[in-house]
Design an enzyme around this catalytic site. Structure first.
Site, PDB file in Angstrom:
ATOM      1  N   LYS A  51     -41.739   0.243  45.688  1.00 59.04           N
ATOM      2  CA  LYS A  51     -41.518  -0.376  46.990  1.00 59.04           C
ATOM      3  C   LYS A  51     -41.452  -1.897  46.844  1.00 59.04           C
ATOM      4  O   LYS A  51     -41.819  -2.452  45.808  1.00 59.04           O
ATOM      5  CB  LYS A  51     -42.629   0.022  47.955  1.00 59.04           C
ATOM      6  CG  LYS A  51     -44.015  -0.439  47.542  1.00 59.04           C
ATOM      7  CD  LYS A  51     -45.074   0.047  48.518  1.00 59.04           C
ATOM      8  CE  LYS A  51     -46.468  -0.417  48.080  1.00 59.04           C
ATOM      9  NZ  LYS A  51     -47.522  -0.001  49.020  1.00 59.04           N
ATOM     10  N   ARG A 150     -54.986   3.818  57.988  1.00 54.12           N
ATOM     11  CA  ARG A 150     -53.717   3.093  57.937  1.00 54.12           C
ATOM     12  C   ARG A 150     -52.559   4.041  58.197  1.00 54.12           C
ATOM     13  O   ARG A 150     -51.871   3.928  59.207  1.00 54.12           O
ATOM     14  CB  ARG A 150     -53.564   2.396  56.579  1.00 54.12           C
ATOM     15  CG  ARG A 150     -52.318   1.528  56.485  1.00 54.12           C
ATOM     16  CD  ARG A 150     -52.164   0.906  55.106  1.00 54.12           C
ATOM     17  NE  ARG A 150     -51.866   1.901  54.078  1.00 54.12           N
ATOM     18  CZ  ARG A 150     -51.485   1.594  52.840  1.00 54.12           C
ATOM     19  NH1 ARG A 150     -51.390   0.316  52.474  1.00 54.12           N
ATOM     20  NH2 ARG A 150     -51.235   2.530  51.945  1.00 54.12           N
ATOM     21  N   TYR A 272     -48.340 -34.205  50.407  1.00 52.40           N
ATOM     22  CA  TYR A 272     -48.482 -34.270  51.861  1.00 52.40           C
ATOM     23  C   TYR A 272     -49.925 -34.555  52.262  1.00 52.40           C
ATOM     24  O   TYR A 272     -50.873 -33.978  51.720  1.00 52.40           O
ATOM     25  CB  TYR A 272     -48.034 -32.946  52.493  1.00 52.40           C
ATOM     26  CG  TYR A 272     -46.537 -32.806  52.603  1.00 52.40           C
ATOM     27  CD1 TYR A 272     -45.810 -33.631  53.448  1.00 52.40           C
ATOM     28  CD2 TYR A 272     -45.860 -31.840  51.864  1.00 52.40           C
ATOM     29  CE1 TYR A 272     -44.430 -33.508  53.554  1.00 52.40           C
ATOM     30  CE2 TYR A 272     -44.484 -31.706  51.958  1.00 52.40           C
ATOM     31  CZ  TYR A 272     -43.773 -32.541  52.809  1.00 52.40           C
ATOM     32  OH  TYR A 272     -42.405 -32.417  52.915  1.00 52.40           O
TER      33      TYR A 272
END
EC number: 5.1.1.1
Length: 377
Positions: A51, A150, A272
Site C-alpha cells: 500500500k 479501526r 526561518y
C-alpha cells in the site's frame, strides 16, 4: 566526493546527472528480506503489503520483484491502488483491498479480479449485491476488529454476519483476518488480548483460514502466523520490533546534494525565525532537501546528515526545499556545490531518522518526495 556515493550515482544508465538527490532502492535486498521472512514462516505463506505505493518505493517495481521471489498475495489499502497495480502482475497474483470498497466500485472490482477485504455489514451487503447483479459468486476476505477499533467487523455485527453465512451466500470467503495493533512491542499485553479475541472469532466462524501476523507479528511466534502473514515495513528494511536489533537488510539509501557552502560569524541567525544562533564562527552547507522531500520539520536542530562517516548536525529550521547543516567538523572545502551527503544509508538508518524526528520509520519512508532521482538496482 565519497567513492561509495560516486558508485551509487553512476551505477545506472538512467541516472539523472545533476539531480538534487539520489534515492536508491535495492531490489536485491528487498528480495532477500522476503526470503528471510518466508523461511521464518514456513510452511505458512508470506504475502506483501504494498500500500501507499509500496511505502513510497514504487509499487510496480516492488511487487514485480516480490512476485519473482514467489509472492502471490499483495495487499493495498485503497481500490485505486489495486487498479494501478493490477497491470504490473500476472493473473495468478491476488490483490486485496484492506479498506474494502466505497459504494459504486463493486462491479469494477469484480471485473478486474480484485478481492475486497470486507470490514462491515454495509460492505458485505454491497459486495453481495454486486454478486447478484453479476450472477456469480465473488471472492472476499472478512476482517474482524480484535481490539484496535479501526477496521473490521465489530463484535455487535458478528451474530448477523454468522447468520448470513449459515443461510448461504454468493460470496466466497477466502480467509478471515485481523490486524495486530502492538506487534512491534513484543512485550505488549495487547498482543495476547488480540490473540485471544481472534481465537474466539475463529470458534464463531469455523472452517476458515486465518491471516493475522503483520511484520511484528511474524516475530511473535508460530501461534500468531495463521496461514498467511502480511509483512510490510520489514520487507523495506524497517525494524519490525522496537528496541530489538533489526534483522532485516536496508533497502533504501538517500544522498542529497549541497546547494551552497559558506562561513558565518558568531551571532549569525540561521533559518526561518532565526531559531538557531551561532556561538562561534561556523561553516555551513545548505542541502537540497526539506519537508517537501520527506525531511520532517521536527528534525530542526535535532537531526543530522553524514559525510564520510562524520555526523553533520542540522541547524536551524528545516525549510520546504532545503535544510542547513553545520560542516565545521570537516576540512575546509570538503563540501562544495554538488557534493552529496548521506541522509539514509550506511551511517543513518530509517529508525535513526525517525527517532530524531519523533516519529516512526513508516512515516519517513512514505513521505519521501518525488524530486529525487530514483535508482533501482
Amino acid at each position: 566526493m565519497d567513492s561509495d556515493i560516486l558508485v551509487s550515482r553512476t551505477s545506472t544508465a538512467t541516472t539523472m546527472q545533476g539531480a538534487t538527490g539520489y534515492l536508491t532502492i535495492d531490489l536485491a535486498a528487498l528480495g532477500r528480506n522476503y526470503r528471510k521472512l518466508v523461511s521464518m514462516l514456513a510452511p505458512v505463506r508470506a504475502g506483501a503489503v504494498v500500500k501507499a505505493d509500496a511505502y513510497g518505493l514504487g509499487a510496480d517495481r516492488v511487487a514485480r520483484t516480490l512476485y519473482s521471489e514467489g509472492c502471490r498475495h499483495f495487499f493495498v489499502a485503497q481500490f485505486v491502488e489495486a487498479l494501478r497495480l493490477r497491470p504490473a502482475l500476472a493473473h495468478d497474483a491476488q490483490i486485496f483491498v484492506l479498506n474494502g470498497l466505497q459504494p459504486g466500485n463493486e462491479i469494477a472490482c469484480a471485473e478486474m479480479g480484485i478481492v475486497p477485504v470486507l470490514n462491515s455489514l454495509a460492505q458485505w451487503r454491497q459486495w453481495s449485491a454486486a454478486a447478484r447483479i453479476l450472477k456469480r459468486c465473488l471472492p472476499a476476505v472478512l476482517q474482524f476488529d480484535t481490539g484496535m477499533s479501526r477496521l473490521g467487523f465489530p463484535r455487535e455485527e458478528r451474530a448477523e454476519l454468522a447468520a448470513a453465512l449459515r443461510d448461504g451466500s454468493n460470496v466466497e470467503i477466502l480467509f478471515i483476518m485481523s490486524h495486530l495493533a502492538s506487534a512491534d512491542d513484543m512485550d505488549s499485553e495487547q498482543n495476547g488480548e488480540q490473540f485471544a479475541e481472534m481465537s474466539r472469532i475463529a470458534d464463531e466462524f469455523p472452517g476458515f483460514d486465518i491471516s493475522f501476523a503483520n511484520s511484528g507479528g511474524v516475530f511473535l511466534g508460530d501461534a500468531y502466523h495463521g496461514v498467511l502473514a502480511r509483512p510490510g515495513i520489514a520487507l523495506y528494511g524497517g525494524a519490525p520490533n522496537a528496541g530489538e536489533k533489526n534483522p532485516m537488510e536496508s533497502v533504501v539509501s538517500l544522498n542529497v546534494a549541497v546547494v551552497q557552502a559558506r562561513t558565518v560569524p558568531a551571532g549569525a541567525k540561521i533559518g526561518y525565525g532565526g531559531a538557531h544562533v551561532t556561538q562561534r564562527e561556523t561553516r555551513l552547507a545548505t542541502i537540497a532537501a526539506g519537508y517537501a522531500d520527506g525531511l520532517p520539520r521536527s528534525l530542526s536542530d535535532r537531526g543530522a546528515v553524514y559525510f564520510k562517516g562524520i555526523r553533520l548536525p542540522i541547524v536551524g529550521r528545516v525549510s520546504m526545499d532545503s535544510a542547513t547543516v553545520d560542516i565545521s567538523a570537516l576540512p575546509e572545502g570538503a563540501l562544495t556545490l554538488g557534493s552529496l551527503v548521506e541522509l539514509l544509508g550506511r551511517h543513518q538508518t530509517l529508525e535513526d531518522i525517525a527517532r530524531d524526528a519523533g516519529t516512526i520509520s513508516y512515516e519517513i519512508l512514505t513521505r519521501l518526495g518525488d524530486r529525487y532521482d530514483r535508482q533501482y538496482r
